[in-house]
Design a protein around this motif. Structure first.
Motif, PDB file in Angstrom:
ATOM      1  N   ARG A  26       0.813  -1.213   0.000  1.00 31.62           N
ATOM      2  CA  ARG A  26       0.000   0.000   0.000  1.00 31.62           C
ATOM      3  C   ARG A  26       0.851   1.271   0.000  1.00 31.62           C
ATOM      4  O   ARG A  26       0.321   2.369  -0.105  1.00 31.62           O
ATOM      5  N   SER A  27       2.153   1.119   0.110  1.00 31.50           N
ATOM      6  CA  SER A  27       3.045   2.280   0.150  1.00 31.50           C
ATOM      7  C   SER A  27       3.025   3.053  -1.162  1.00 31.50           C
ATOM      8  O   SER A  27       3.000   2.461  -2.250  1.00 31.50           O
ATOM      9  N   LEU A  28       3.050   4.368  -1.051  1.00 31.15           N
ATOM     10  CA  LEU A  28       3.203   5.175  -2.262  1.00 31.15           C
ATOM     11  C   LEU A  28       4.529   4.854  -2.934  1.00 31.15           C
ATOM     12  O   LEU A  28       4.630   4.883  -4.172  1.00 31.15           O
ATOM     13  N   ALA A  29       5.534   4.524  -2.138  1.00 33.52           N
ATOM     14  CA  ALA A  29       6.830   4.150  -2.708  1.00 33.52           C
ATOM     15  C   ALA A  29       6.699   2.909  -3.588  1.00 33.52           C
ATOM     16  O   ALA A  29       7.383   2.791  -4.617  1.00 33.52           O
ATOM     17  N   TRP A  30       5.830   1.984  -3.193  1.00 39.06           N
ATOM     18  CA  TRP A  30       5.626   0.779  -4.005  1.00 39.06           C
ATOM     19  C   TRP A  30       4.896   1.122  -5.307  1.00 39.06           C
ATOM     20  O   TRP A  30       5.213   0.583  -6.367  1.00 39.06           O
ATOM     21  N   GLY A  31       3.941   2.033  -5.238  1.00 45.52           N
ATOM     22  CA  GLY A  31       3.283   2.482  -6.469  1.00 45.52           C
ATOM     23  C   GLY A  31       4.293   3.084  -7.437  1.00 45.52           C
ATOM     24  O   GLY A  31       4.250   2.827  -8.646  1.00 45.52           O
ATOM     25  N   CYS A  32       5.233   3.864  -6.908  1.00 42.70           N
ATOM     26  CA  CYS A  32       6.285   4.447  -7.748  1.00 42.70           C
ATOM     27  C   CYS A  32       7.196   3.356  -8.303  1.00 42.70           C
ATOM     28  O   CYS A  32       7.557   3.360  -9.492  1.00 42.70           O
ATOM     29  N   PRO A 199      -4.447  12.156   0.058  1.00 45.54           N
ATOM     30  CA  PRO A 199      -4.384  11.157   1.126  1.00 45.54           C
ATOM     31  C   PRO A 199      -4.737   9.764   0.620  1.00 45.54           C
ATOM     32  O   PRO A 199      -5.689   9.588  -0.141  1.00 45.54           O
ATOM     33  N   ILE A 200      -3.942   8.801   1.018  1.00 43.74           N
ATOM     34  CA  ILE A 200      -4.129   7.397   0.630  1.00 43.74           C
ATOM     35  C   ILE A 200      -3.870   6.554   1.867  1.00 43.74           C
ATOM     36  O   ILE A 200      -2.989   6.872   2.674  1.00 43.74           O
ATOM     37  N   ARG A 201      -4.616   5.491   2.039  1.00 40.12           N
ATOM     38  CA  ARG A 201      -4.445   4.634   3.214  1.00 40.12           C
ATOM     39  C   ARG A 201      -3.108   3.888   3.123  1.00 40.12           C
ATOM     40  O   ARG A 201      -2.973   2.912   2.397  1.00 40.12           O
ATOM     41  N   THR A 202      -2.135   4.392   3.846  1.00 42.52           N
ATOM     42  CA  THR A 202      -0.823   3.759   3.913  1.00 42.52           C
ATOM     43  C   THR A 202      -0.463   3.553   5.375  1.00 42.52           C
ATOM     44  O   THR A 202      -1.146   4.044   6.284  1.00 42.52           O
ATOM     45  N   LEU A 203       0.649   2.844   5.606  1.00 41.39           N
ATOM     46  CA  LEU A 203       1.093   2.603   6.973  1.00 41.39           C
ATOM     47  C   LEU A 203       1.368   3.916   7.700  1.00 41.39           C
ATOM     48  O   LEU A 203       0.977   4.103   8.859  1.00 41.39           O
ATOM     49  N   ASP A 210      -7.904  10.530  13.078  1.00 40.41           N
ATOM     50  CA  ASP A 210      -9.084  10.862  12.264  1.00 40.41           C
ATOM     51  C   ASP A 210      -8.768  10.918  10.771  1.00 40.41           C
ATOM     52  O   ASP A 210      -9.376  11.692  10.016  1.00 40.41           O
ATOM     53  N   PHE A 211      -7.852  10.079  10.325  1.00 40.40           N
ATOM     54  CA  PHE A 211      -7.451  10.101   8.918  1.00 40.40           C
ATOM     55  C   PHE A 211      -8.625   9.776   7.985  1.00 40.40           C
ATOM     56  O   PHE A 211      -8.735  10.335   6.900  1.00 40.40           O
ATOM     57  N   SER A 212      -9.518   8.895   8.418  1.00 45.05           N
ATOM     58  CA  SER A 212     -10.655   8.511   7.567  1.00 45.05           C
ATOM     59  C   SER A 212     -11.523   9.706   7.213  1.00 45.05           C
ATOM     60  O   SER A 212     -12.049   9.798   6.097  1.00 45.05           O
ATOM     61  N   SER A 213     -11.661  10.656   8.138  1.00 44.06           N
ATOM     62  CA  SER A 213     -12.490  11.829   7.844  1.00 44.06           C
ATOM     63  C   SER A 213     -11.842  12.709   6.778  1.00 44.06           C
ATOM     64  O   SER A 213     -12.535  13.361   5.991  1.00 44.06           O
ATOM     65  N   ARG A 226     -13.235  12.152  -5.902  1.00 42.68           N
ATOM     66  CA  ARG A 226     -12.722  10.855  -5.457  1.00 42.68           C
ATOM     67  C   ARG A 226     -11.328  11.047  -4.893  1.00 42.68           C
ATOM     68  O   ARG A 226     -10.705  12.091  -5.066  1.00 42.68           O
ATOM     69  N   ASN A 227     -10.857  10.025  -4.212  1.00 43.87           N
ATOM     70  CA  ASN A 227      -9.467   9.999  -3.777  1.00 43.87           C
ATOM     71  C   ASN A 227      -8.594   9.394  -4.869  1.00 43.87           C
ATOM     72  O   ASN A 227      -9.084   8.652  -5.737  1.00 43.87           O
TER      73      ASN A 227
END
Length: 264
Positions: A26-32, A199-203, A210-213, A226-227
């Motif tokens: 789920r890491s943005l680094a992995w997406g890259c 914002p993206i759900r990462t570690l 309150d990240f979900s909000s 959308r996200n």
């Protein structure tokens, strides 16, 4: 959610890069990393400690020709050793993806003025200064390569985001570092840019109270309604690492569905 972008041509064939900051899928680094690897780039992955090593090794195995090396960016000797290892394996380096950020969990809630001195310094050392330290270590490998350095930021560097606190200050320092480093290394043909990701759900994001909000508000208010995804951030990294962005440096590119343009 739009369909994924088509798999890119291998426009980075023969190039090399290092990815700092992969923790899991789920890491943005992995997406890259996936976007760069799919485009033909051979990658070195770093891990900060033994707790992360197995996960990074497993993910790196999905990227052809990759290597894995330790690098705790708070230890100068480890940075030096990491780039010595990259030089021994790759010879030269074309791209750095700096996706490292850290703050104590207790600093990511409540009032910013309650931030401890130790927490403030730690967040800046890991999240901002490390870009400068890594760039300095990598320069001998990037000389004459028309290289690209990409780091990851967030809109909390520009605006107040509830509970982001000291990390927002560190990200502001990171974005300023991008501009100063770009001016320094531009004459060497090296570009430095940042991606300000939505914002993206990462570690790391899970540590923000309150990240979900925040996710819900972005999806409601951004022009795209959308996200964004880690894959979209990865493709922006591919653009900044590749030849199509050869005239861009010192820039923060927002990949956030357009949220950054909204006033309310």
């Amino acid at each position: 959610m739009p369909d994924p972008a088509p798999k890119p041509a291998r426009i980075l064939e023969g190039m090399t890069g290092v990815i700092l900051g992969v923790a899991n899928k789920r890491s943005l680094a992995w997406g890259c990393a996936k976007s760069l690897s799919d485009a033909g780039m051979r990658l070195a992955f770093t891990y900060a400690n033994d707790r992360l090593k197995d996960a990074v090794v497993k993910l790196a195995a999905e990227c052809e020709g990759s290597i894995v090396i330790p690098c705790d960016v708070t230890i100068p000797e480890e940075i030096t050793a990491a780039f010595d290892g990259i030089k021994a394996e790759f010879g030269t380096l074309d791209t750095i993806v700096h996706a490292i950020a850290y703050a104590k969990r207790e600093e990511l809630q409540g009032n910013f003025f309650d931030t401890s001195k130790d927490g403030y310094m730690l967040a800046h050392e890991v999240s901002a200064y490390s870009l400068t330290a890594v760039t300095r270590a990598a320069l001998p490998l990037m000389e004459g390569r028309a290289g690209s350095i990409v780091t990851l930021s967030y809109i909390g560097a520009e605006r107040v985001v509830p509970n982001y606190n000291v990390m927002g200050i560190a990200k502001a320092a990171l974005e300023a570092s991008v501009r100063y480093l770009a001016a320094d290394v531009g004459p060497r043909g090296i570009r430095v840019n940042a991606i300000s990701a939505g914002p993206i759900r990462t570690l790391s994001a899970s540590g923000v109270r309150d990240f979900s909000s925040i996710l819900d508000q972005i999806a409601e208010k951004s022009p795209l309604r959308r996200n964004v995804t880690a894959e979209e951030v990865g493709d922006a990294c591919l653009f900044l690492a590749g030849p199509h962005s050869r005239g861009i440096t010192g820039t923060t590119l927002h990949v956030d569905g357009g949220f950054h343009i909204m006033g309310v």
